[in-house]
Structure formats: C-alpha cells, structure tokens
Design a protein around this motif. Structure first.
Motif, short mmCIF file in Angstrom:
data_model
loop_
_atom_site.label_atom_id
_atom_site.label_comp_id
_atom_site.label_asym_id
_atom_site.label_seq_id
_atom_site.Cartn_x
_atom_site.Cartn_y
_atom_site.Cartn_z
N ARG A 279 0.81 -1.22 -0.03
CA ARG A 279 0.00 0.16 -0.02
C ARG A 279 0.82 1.30 0.09
NH1 ARG A 279 -5.42 -0.88 1.53
NH2 ARG A 279 -5.85 -3.03 1.64
N TYR A 306 9.73 -7.05 0.37
CA TYR A 306 10.08 -6.85 1.73
C TYR A 306 11.19 -5.91 1.78
CZ TYR A 306 7.65 -11.14 3.27
OH TYR A 306 6.72 -12.20 3.66
N ASN A 309 9.71 -2.51 1.46
CA ASN A 309 9.29 -1.85 2.69
C ASN A 309 9.99 -1.73 3.83
OD1 ASN A 309 6.45 -0.86 3.57
ND2 ASN A 309 6.35 -2.74 4.80
N PRO A 313 6.04 1.07 7.51
CA PRO A 313 5.00 0.31 8.56
C PRO A 313 4.75 -1.02 7.95
CG PRO A 313 3.90 2.10 7.17
CD PRO A 313 5.36 2.29 6.95
N GLU A 314 4.63 -1.81 8.97
CA GLU A 314 4.64 -3.58 8.77
C GLU A 314 3.07 -3.64 7.87
OE1 GLU A 314 4.93 -6.20 11.78
OE2 GLU A 314 7.10 -5.54 12.34
N GLU A 315 2.04 -2.69 8.61
CA GLU A 315 0.71 -3.15 7.74
C GLU A 315 0.70 -2.68 6.41
OE1 GLU A 315 0.71 0.76 10.31
OE2 GLU A 315 1.46 -1.34 10.47
N ALA A 316 1.78 -1.80 5.81
CA ALA A 316 1.60 -1.46 4.68
C ALA A 316 1.98 -2.75 3.47
CB ALA A 316 2.82 -0.35 4.29
N ALA A 318 1.36 -6.80 2.53
CA ALA A 318 1.02 -8.17 3.17
C ALA A 318 1.30 -9.23 1.93
CB ALA A 318 -0.75 -8.25 3.36
N GLU A 320 0.58 -13.25 1.32
CA GLU A 320 -0.01 -14.39 1.79
C GLU A 320 -0.86 -15.20 0.77
OE1 GLU A 320 -3.43 -12.75 3.93
OE2 GLU A 320 -3.93 -11.10 2.29
N SER A 349 -7.10 2.04 -2.21
CA SER A 349 -8.04 1.61 -0.99
C SER A 349 -9.34 2.28 -1.17
CB SER A 349 -7.17 2.00 0.00
OG SER A 349 -7.09 3.53 0.12
N GLN A 354 -4.65 5.17 -0.90
CA GLN A 354 -3.30 4.40 -0.94
C GLN A 354 -3.66 3.57 -2.40
OE1 GLN A 354 -4.34 2.09 2.41
NE2 GLN A 354 -2.42 2.85 3.69
#
Length: 405
Positions: A279, A306, A309, A313-316, A318, A320, A349, A354
């Motif tokens: 994001r 990785y 980023n 911020p980790e939440e930016a 994902a 999975e 978003s 975002q």
C-alpha cells in the motif's frame, strides 16, 4: 333571478377552473400505446421513467419506459394464455429481493421511491411482470434445457477435456467517497455501450488499468482464472455485450465480451493463490504512480517487496496465500490477469488514499472443482433459457398488433 344568476356564474367559473386539470388528467391517463387492445397509459410511461431514473438507468428514459411497458404487456398476455400467475408471497419475495439490491428493506425502498413521486404500484407491477415472465420461460423452455456433466466439465476445463476461455475488454475506474456519484453515473453510461469502438474509446479515456493503452483489451483468459462470482456473469454475455458496473476495492469495473471458445486444457483448478499487496500512500497522484513504476522496474519477485518496505510500517505490506474465494473481488480480478511476478497498479484503497501495488507470487493447483460446478451449471442453464426467451419475445412482438399513439 339574481340568485339563479349567481349560481350559474359560480358553476361556470368552477367549470372553467377545472378545465385545465381535467385536460391534464385526460392527457396523463390517455393511451401512449396499445398492445393487442391492452392500453399503456402516459401515466405508466411517466412513472416507469421516474422509476428508471431512481435506479440509475441511463438513456432516453421515456423511450425506454414505453418500449419496456409494451414488452411487459406482451409478457403478461403470454403468462395469462398459459395460466401463469404470481401470488402475494411470490410478489413480496420479489420486491424484497429487488429492494435488497439497494441495501434496503421493502418498506424503506417504497418510502424512498414515493418521496420522488413513484407510486408503489409502479414498483409492484415492475416486479410482478418480471416474475410472470420468469414463470413463462420456465414453463415453456425448462424441459428443453438439459446441461450434461460433460458440458459442465468442458466449461470447467476438467478431465483433460475442452475448457472455456474468454476474451475480454476492461475499464477500471478509480473511485473515492468524493467521486463516487460521478463514477457510478459514468460506469452506468459505459455499461450501455453497444460497440467495440465506443468501449475502446472509453477505456482509453477513463480506465486506470494498464490495458487502457491497448483499448482495454485483455489477452485470452481461462474461465477458471476469474473470481467465482464473476464467472456466471461473464458466461451469460454474448460477444459485444457489456456487464453492469462491478464494485471493486477503490474502483468500479465494466467488462465487454469479445470472444469465448473451448480449448483443450489440463485439469488445473486453483487451490490457493499467493500474492503481495504493498500500500503506497498518495493514491493515484502522479508522484505515487511514478513511485509504483519505479518499484516495478526494480523488483523481480514477491520477496523483493520486503526490501521495498524495509523501515516502513508493517501493515503497508501483506504477502499471503488464500483460496480464490477468500480474495477480495477487485484484487482477485487483477490477479486473474497476471502471471507469476507480474504487477497491477489499477486499484486503490476504498478512500482513495493508497495505491495498491499488487504482485502475483504463484498459484497452487488442486483437483477439487466441485465448488464451482453449481455456478457453471446455473450459468449455462440461464444462458440457454435467456436465448429461448429472447427469441420467444421477438415472436410475440411480431405476432402482436402494436399501435404507438
């Protein structure tokens, strides 16, 4: 004598005063058309046009209303000829289903349309005719529609038989809370497009997807690549037809069918899709888009995200693996177009703040395809029924005595 004169004068004035209203009523409830001696009134046309405006149908609403009401008379007459009726429970269920499309309960929907001058009977008649026609089509043609297991297998591309692939064009329009109304109106207009050329022009002008540089045209896609809920929608399209607007995350999408064909494929349903979403703050501003293009040019795999980023911020970020049915529809649509390590930047978003940098990491195959068999069966059946229904309606119209006033 004076008393009689006053009475006569009062009556004359009343008659004169009522004349315009009477003429208006006569005009309003006069015939706009007759269909086998059944009258379509100007009032019905006016009401249907108002109803169409509320449900955001586009085009010449009065013309569409008259054409549809003429068809409604043909449908109702066909239902009456074979004894098809709609009882109160069926009607209420149909009204509930329609109101739910606007996330409203029936009383709320009725109150909303009444505030805009649409009578509840207009809504009831609209729903009732749809239910009657559904009954006519099922009664006349249901027995003719037999979908074999082999046809379902073919559509799913299972057992090494022929599978379906589709050739689509797309328009992905970003949406924010501030632009939602304008984007919805635009998407509704696009969904009414009838030609490939007009759709291509709209894609170049409005689409945020990279395919806009190719007039919105996508390459051939296996049907099973598309999100499950979208597969029946696409299957029902004929070449040249366009979907209704589809809600995505931060965007609204419209698709046009350009081709559909069977091809030999191996059995390869998807158990899981691994993907990454980074994001990027700033939404679709030029700086963020430029940053996304820079990232695209500097990474090769999902693991590289990785590093992109790092320190953020980790939440930016994902990365999975999910079953296809668990992936948000907008993201799933973008992933359907991507091969491993390819990227999409078409979505934002919900609030538009975002930019979603989506990267396909990989797909895991499975032999379990039962989850989509019912969807494909219903889509194939509905497609065939719709073909029969369209032909029958044209026959009814050809045989009818229709007079436009």
């Amino acid at each position: 004598m004076k008393f009689r004169a006053l009475i006569f004068g009062a009556l004359t004035m009343s008659a004169v005063g009522l004349a315009p209203a009477a003429l208006l009523a006569q005009s309003l409830f006069g015939p706009a058309a007759t269909v086998n001696d059944s009258v379509v009134t100007n009032y019905e046309v006016d009401q249907r046009a108002k109803f169409y405006k509320l449900i955001r149908r586009l085009g010449n609403l009065e013309k569409l209303a008259l054409e549809d009401l003429i068809e409604d008379r043909l449908k109702s007459q066909a239902a009456s000829s074979i004894g098809i009726e709609v009882d109160q429970n069926q009607l209420e269920a149909g009204m509930t289903e329609f109101a739910a499309r606007a996330d409203l309960k029936t009383p709320e929907f009725i109150k909303a349309i009444a505030s805009e001058g649409v009578d509840v009977h207009t809504f009831r008649d609209f729903v009732r005719t749809g239910l009657l026609w559904r009954g006519v089509v099922q009664a006349r043609f249901q027995g003719r529609v037999q979908i074999s297991e082999a046809e379902i297998d073919a559509a799913l591309g299972s057992s090494g038989q022929a599978g379906l692939r589709v050739l689509l064009s797309e328009i992905i329009i970003p949406v924010t809370p501030q632009t939602e109304e304008q984007v919805r109106d635009l998407a509704n207009q696009i969904s009414e497009i009838k030609s490939y050329r007009d759709f291509a022009e709209a894609a170049r002008q409005y689409s945020a997807s990279g395919s806009r540089n190719n007039d919105g045209r996508l390459e051939w896609l296996p049907l099973t690549r598309l999100p499950g809920p979208l597969q029946p929608v696409i299957l029902e399209l004929k070449p040249g037809e366009v979907t209704a607007p589809l809600e995505l995350e931060g965007a609204i999408a419209v698709f046009q069918m350009r081709g559909i064909e069977e091809v030999p494929v191996k059995k390869a349903a998807i158990a899981a899709i691994e993907y990454g979403v980074l994001r990027l703050p700033g939404g679709r501003n030029p700086e963020t888009i430029a940053r996304a293009e820079e990232i695209r040019g500097n990474i090769d795999t999902c693991d590289d995200l990785y590093g992109v980023n790092f320190g953020g911020p980790e939440e930016a970020l994902a990365i999975e693996a999910r079953q296809p049915s668990e992936i948000p529809r907008g993201v799933a649509l973008e992933l359907a177009k991507l091969d491993r390590h390819e990227v999409s930047t078409a979505l934002t978003s919900q609030d538009g703040s975002q930019l979603l940098f989506i990267m396909m990491c990989g797909r895991t195959a499975t032999v379990n395809e039962e989850a989509t068999r019912e969807d494909v069966l219903n889509a194939l059946r509905n497609r065939r029924l719709n073909s029969y229904a369209d032909g029958y309606l044209e026959q009814l119209r050809a045989d009818a005595v229709i007079e436009i006033k």
